[in-house]
Scaffold this motif. Structure first.
Motif, PDB file in Angstrom:
ATOM      1  N   PRO A 176      -2.321 -18.035  12.493  1.00  0.00           N
ATOM      2  CA  PRO A 176      -2.550 -18.963  11.377  1.00  0.00           C
ATOM      3  C   PRO A 176      -2.951 -18.228  10.094  1.00  0.00           C
ATOM      4  O   PRO A 176      -3.429 -17.093  10.150  1.00  0.00           O
ATOM      5  N   PHE A 224       3.354 -22.124   8.397  1.00  0.00           N
ATOM      6  CA  PHE A 224       2.415 -22.749   9.333  1.00  0.00           C
ATOM      7  C   PHE A 224       2.482 -24.272   9.196  1.00  0.00           C
ATOM      8  O   PHE A 224       2.557 -25.003  10.192  1.00  0.00           O
ATOM      9  N   LEU A 260       2.126 -20.460  15.158  1.00  0.00           N
ATOM     10  CA  LEU A 260       0.846 -21.131  15.432  1.00  0.00           C
ATOM     11  C   LEU A 260      -0.230 -20.164  15.909  1.00  0.00           C
ATOM     12  O   LEU A 260      -1.419 -20.365  15.659  1.00  0.00           O
TER      13      LEU A 260
END
Length: 192
Positions: free
Chosen positions: A54, A86, A51
């Motif tokens: 990205p 992702f 996270l």
């Protein structure tokens, strides 16, 4: 006779003091200790790493733009490995089992799910940031907590952060607004 009365008075006072001390000790023993936690503690480190890195195209999308949706991310995921990973993490229900049964304190925002007849929010998701379920990327399930407050909470504005205290448990709850991987049996709710 006076000595006996004095001894009874002393004994009665001593018992009263002992009773008061026991009452105070029980009051403190019943007081829960809530441990304040950070949102990132609720997700595995490998999910957090993804996270925090990205895909490049996400950084250039404006909130509310045509590309600000999960469908566009899914399209990119078909041709881009980083976007695929992702996208997978955004759906991750991987939890940290050590939080099951812990008394925690966490700040967050309310996403209403149901109200009572007085229009007070009785079921809701707790999310880490305002607008979390409206913009890309939404928080993954391990960053959403489900909670109930039967008497209801008056929510003047969804942008006001709240502080939640209670016992965390592991449960997946899904609806149109999102999916949570954790639940919280609330003891206290107050503005943050």
């Amino acid at each position: 006779m006076n000595k006996l009365k004095i001894k009874r008075d002393i004994f009665a006072r001593a018992l009263a003091c002992i009773a008061a001390l026991l009452f105070c000790a029980n009051a403190f023993a019943d007081k829960k200790e809530f441990v304040e936690i950070e949102w990132i503690e609720l997700m595995p480190k490998e999910d957090l790493a993804v996270l925090l890195d990205p895909p490049e195209f996400l950084l250039n999308i404006q909130d509310g733009a045509a590309d600000d949706n999960m469908e566009k991310l899914a399209e990119k995921s078909a041709i881009d490995e980083k976007a695929k990973r992702f996208n997978e993490v955004l759906k991750s229900e991987k939890i940290i089992p050590a939080f099951d049964g812990r008394d925690i304190r966490i700040p967050g925002f309310i996403v209403p799910l149901s109200n009572n007849e007085d229009r007070k929010v009785t079921e809701f998701f707790i999310v880490p940031y305002f607008g979390a379920c409206l913009h890309l990327p939404p928080p993954p399930p391990n960053q959403i907590i489900f909670a109930r407050w039967p008497e209801g909470i008056t929510v003047e504005s969804l942008s006001v952060p709240m502080l939640f205290e209670g016992k965390m448990y592991i449960e997946t709850v899904a609806n149109d607004m999102g999916t949570s991987a954790y639940g919280l049996t609330l003891d206290n709710v107050q503005p943050y």
